[in-house]
Design a protein around this motif. Structure first.
Motif, PDB file in Angstrom:
ATOM      1  N   THR A  36       0.996  -0.849  -0.365  1.00  0.00           N
ATOM      2  CA  THR A  36      -0.530   0.031  -0.016  1.00  0.00           C
ATOM      3  C   THR A  36       0.683   1.498   0.128  1.00  0.00           C
ATOM      4  O   THR A  36       2.337   1.195   0.348  1.00  0.00           O
ATOM      5  CB  THR A  36      -0.875  -0.105   1.155  1.00  0.00           C
ATOM      6  OG1 THR A  36      -0.138  -0.036   2.455  1.00  0.00           O
ATOM      7  CG2 THR A  36      -1.459  -1.257   1.002  1.00  0.00           C
ATOM      8  N   CYS A  37       0.959   2.388  -0.762  1.00  0.00           N
ATOM      9  CA  CYS A  37       0.675   3.401  -0.448  1.00  0.00           C
ATOM     10  C   CYS A  37       0.456   4.598  -0.032  1.00  0.00           C
ATOM     11  O   CYS A  37      -1.076   4.905  -0.427  1.00  0.00           O
ATOM     12  CB  CYS A  37       1.142   3.804  -1.578  1.00  0.00           C
ATOM     13  SG  CYS A  37       2.099   5.608  -2.101  1.00  0.00           S
ATOM     14  N   GLU A  38       0.720   5.039   0.931  1.00  0.00           N
ATOM     15  CA  GLU A  38      -0.381   6.641   1.381  1.00  0.00           C
ATOM     16  C   GLU A  38       0.539   8.062   1.228  1.00  0.00           C
ATOM     17  O   GLU A  38       0.329   9.178   1.312  1.00  0.00           O
ATOM     18  CB  GLU A  38      -0.224   7.009   2.476  1.00  0.00           C
ATOM     19  CG  GLU A  38      -1.388   5.471   3.325  1.00  0.00           C
ATOM     20  CD  GLU A  38      -1.264   5.493   4.380  1.00  0.00           C
ATOM     21  OE1 GLU A  38      -1.167   6.297   5.763  1.00  0.00           O
ATOM     22  OE2 GLU A  38      -2.047   4.039   5.423  1.00  0.00           O
ATOM     23  N   LYS A  39       1.729   7.652   0.846  1.00  0.00           N
ATOM     24  CA  LYS A  39       2.917   9.274   0.111  1.00  0.00           C
ATOM     25  C   LYS A  39       3.507   8.805  -1.216  1.00  0.00           C
ATOM     26  O   LYS A  39       4.141   7.345  -0.807  1.00  0.00           O
ATOM     27  CB  LYS A  39       3.433   8.899   0.821  1.00  0.00           C
ATOM     28  CG  LYS A  39       4.673  10.511   0.918  1.00  0.00           C
ATOM     29  CD  LYS A  39       5.314  11.245   2.616  1.00  0.00           C
ATOM     30  CE  LYS A  39       6.266  12.347   2.265  1.00  0.00           C
ATOM     31  NZ  LYS A  39       7.252  12.613   2.988  1.00  0.00           N
ATOM     32  N   ILE A  40       3.989   9.621  -2.047  1.00  0.00           N
ATOM     33  CA  ILE A  40       4.997   8.904  -3.062  1.00  0.00           C
ATOM     34  C   ILE A  40       6.145   8.849  -2.755  1.00  0.00           C
ATOM     35  O   ILE A  40       6.398   9.910  -1.896  1.00  0.00           O
ATOM     36  CB  ILE A  40       4.387   9.937  -4.251  1.00  0.00           C
ATOM     37  CG1 ILE A  40       3.029  10.622  -4.706  1.00  0.00           C
ATOM     38  CG2 ILE A  40       5.536  10.042  -5.275  1.00  0.00           C
ATOM     39  CD1 ILE A  40       2.294   8.868  -5.231  1.00  0.00           C
ATOM     40  N   GLY A  41       6.865   8.062  -3.108  1.00  0.00           N
ATOM     41  CA  GLY A  41       8.131   7.533  -2.778  1.00  0.00           C
ATOM     42  C   GLY A  41       8.462   6.333  -1.320  1.00  0.00           C
ATOM     43  O   GLY A  41       9.197   6.124  -1.126  1.00  0.00           O
ATOM     44  N   ALA A  42       6.844   6.043  -1.001  1.00  0.00           N
ATOM     45  CA  ALA A  42       6.545   5.192  -0.006  1.00  0.00           C
ATOM     46  C   ALA A  42       6.004   4.149   0.402  1.00  0.00           C
ATOM     47  O   ALA A  42       5.134   4.651  -0.410  1.00  0.00           O
ATOM     48  CB  ALA A  42       6.808   6.119   1.592  1.00  0.00           C
ATOM     49  N   CYS A  43       5.883   2.851   0.693  1.00  0.00           N
ATOM     50  CA  CYS A  43       5.324   2.096   0.795  1.00  0.00           C
ATOM     51  C   CYS A  43       5.679   1.358   1.780  1.00  0.00           C
ATOM     52  O   CYS A  43       6.133   1.321   2.374  1.00  0.00           O
ATOM     53  CB  CYS A  43       5.198   1.711  -0.449  1.00  0.00           C
ATOM     54  SG  CYS A  43       6.472   0.460  -0.449  1.00  0.00           S
ATOM     55  N   LYS A  44       4.685   0.331   2.664  1.00  0.00           N
ATOM     56  CA  LYS A  44       4.193  -0.075   2.881  1.00  0.00           C
ATOM     57  C   LYS A  44       3.953  -2.238   2.698  1.00  0.00           C
ATOM     58  O   LYS A  44       3.112  -1.540   1.796  1.00  0.00           O
ATOM     59  CB  LYS A  44       3.827  -0.281   4.863  1.00  0.00           C
ATOM     60  CG  LYS A  44       2.458   0.113   4.937  1.00  0.00           C
ATOM     61  CD  LYS A  44       2.268   1.056   6.177  1.00  0.00           C
ATOM     62  CE  LYS A  44       0.618   1.170   6.004  1.00  0.00           C
ATOM     63  NZ  LYS A  44       0.211   2.022   6.740  1.00  0.00           N
ATOM     64  N   ILE A  45       4.157  -3.120   2.993  1.00  0.00           N
ATOM     65  CA  ILE A  45       3.195  -4.222   3.266  1.00  0.00           C
ATOM     66  C   ILE A  45       2.529  -4.724   4.295  1.00  0.00           C
ATOM     67  O   ILE A  45       3.176  -4.924   5.427  1.00  0.00           O
ATOM     68  CB  ILE A  45       4.677  -5.200   3.178  1.00  0.00           C
ATOM     69  CG1 ILE A  45       5.798  -4.893   2.119  1.00  0.00           C
ATOM     70  CG2 ILE A  45       4.117  -6.976   2.786  1.00  0.00           C
ATOM     71  CD1 ILE A  45       7.229  -5.738   2.147  1.00  0.00           C
ATOM     72  N   GLU A  46       0.872  -4.780   4.105  1.00  0.00           N
ATOM     73  CA  GLU A  46       0.803  -4.784   4.662  1.00  0.00           C
ATOM     74  C   GLU A  46      -0.258  -7.059   4.622  1.00  0.00           C
ATOM     75  O   GLU A  46      -0.335  -6.680   3.498  1.00  0.00           O
ATOM     76  CB  GLU A  46      -0.757  -3.796   4.924  1.00  0.00           C
ATOM     77  CG  GLU A  46      -0.795  -2.451   4.692  1.00  0.00           C
ATOM     78  CD  GLU A  46      -1.305  -1.788   4.993  1.00  0.00           C
ATOM     79  OE1 GLU A  46      -2.248  -2.234   6.200  1.00  0.00           O
ATOM     80  OE2 GLU A  46      -1.521  -0.093   4.906  1.00  0.00           O
ATOM     81  N   ALA A  47      -0.341  -7.124   6.035  1.00  0.00           N
ATOM     82  CA  ALA A  47      -0.710  -8.555   5.797  1.00  0.00           C
ATOM     83  C   ALA A  47      -2.118  -8.751   5.903  1.00  0.00           C
ATOM     84  O   ALA A  47      -3.215  -8.158   6.930  1.00  0.00           O
ATOM     85  CB  ALA A  47      -0.301  -9.647   6.627  1.00  0.00           C
ATOM     86  N   MET A  48      -3.423  -8.972   4.809  1.00  0.00           N
ATOM     87  CA  MET A  48      -4.759  -8.960   5.028  1.00  0.00           C
ATOM     88  C   MET A  48      -5.629  -9.714   4.129  1.00  0.00           C
ATOM     89  O   MET A  48      -5.095 -10.962   3.681  1.00  0.00           O
ATOM     90  CB  MET A  48      -5.020  -7.700   4.109  1.00  0.00           C
ATOM     91  CG  MET A  48      -5.025  -5.833   4.000  1.00  0.00           C
ATOM     92  SD  MET A  48      -5.203  -5.732   2.956  1.00  0.00           S
ATOM     93  CE  MET A  48      -4.141  -3.638   2.619  1.00  0.00           C
TER      94      MET A  48
END
Length: 214
Positions: free
Chosen positions: A186-198
């Motif tokens: 997922t991405c909430e800010k351009i240039g950064a992301c995170k891996i989320e377990a869903m």
């Protein structure tokens, strides 16, 4: 940008994307950008999606440069864009060769994108076009607005008219899914992301909310 480095070798089987394969690193990779002159514009856009994907998750400066250019300027500077995109992938792959952790960020947009690609089969959407559609539900806020604007500028799809439930039916078979849990980038800010377990249901709800369907 998508497959020139990284060492993944895989094939589709039983309608499932890249489900059988291995890691095999080459001795060298040669990229001849003059070959791009042989491609129609739609294929150029198809490949460009992977550069946009890299910039969205990992390089705000590259994303801003893409935003500031006309589409013609992007193709006039395509070698620079390829190099900057591959610097991202090279660093990620060297840190996590067999995708046990950070390399998963390279799958941004691919969970739904592969589902769309599998459900469309031979009906006409290219891989990059499917990834374009797959990124949008998992990017949020201002980042989504900017991504939609950039995708529209280069005529990549931002609206899906196919059956989203058909596409989502393939998620359970995605290589990023295990025991009903899928790793979503997922991405909430351009240039950064995170891996989320869903859970699959959580992922489906995100997709439904974006595409306004049930």
């Amino acid at each position: 940008v998508d497959s020139s480095i990284g060492g993944k070798t895989a094939v589709n089987l039983g309608g499932i994307k890249n489900i059988v394969g291995s890691f095999k690193q080459p001795k060298a990779v040669l990229i001849d950008t003059s070959v791009l002159s042989t491609l129609p514009i739609r294929q150029m856009r198809n490949g460009l999606c992977e550069a946009i994907k890299m910039a969205t998750t990992s390089n705000a400066d590259l994303f801003e440069r893409l935003e500031s250019m006309s589409e013609d300027d992007i193709y006039n500077n395509i070698e620079e864009i390829i190099v900057e995109s591959l610097k991202i992938k090279k660093a990620v792959v060297e840190d996590d060769v067999e995708e046990s952790g950070v390399r998963k960020i390279l799958n941004f947009g691919h969970t739904l994108g592969h589902g769309i690609e599998a459900s469309e089969d031979l009906n006409g959407l290219y891989h990059g076009e499917c990834v374009s559609l797959g990124m949008l539900p998992v990017v949020f806020g201002e980042a989504k607005d900017r991504l939609v604007k950039l995708l529209n500028k280069v005529s990549l799809p931002t609206e899906y008219t196919g059956n989203i439930n058909d596409a989502l039916s393939y998620v359970i078979h995605d290589k990023k899914c295990s025991s009903g849990i899928v790793s979503v980038i997922t991405c909430e800010k351009i240039g950064a992301c995170k891996i989320e377990a869903m859970s699959i249901d959580q992922f489906k709800n995100i997709v439904f909310n974006h595409y306004n369907c049930t």
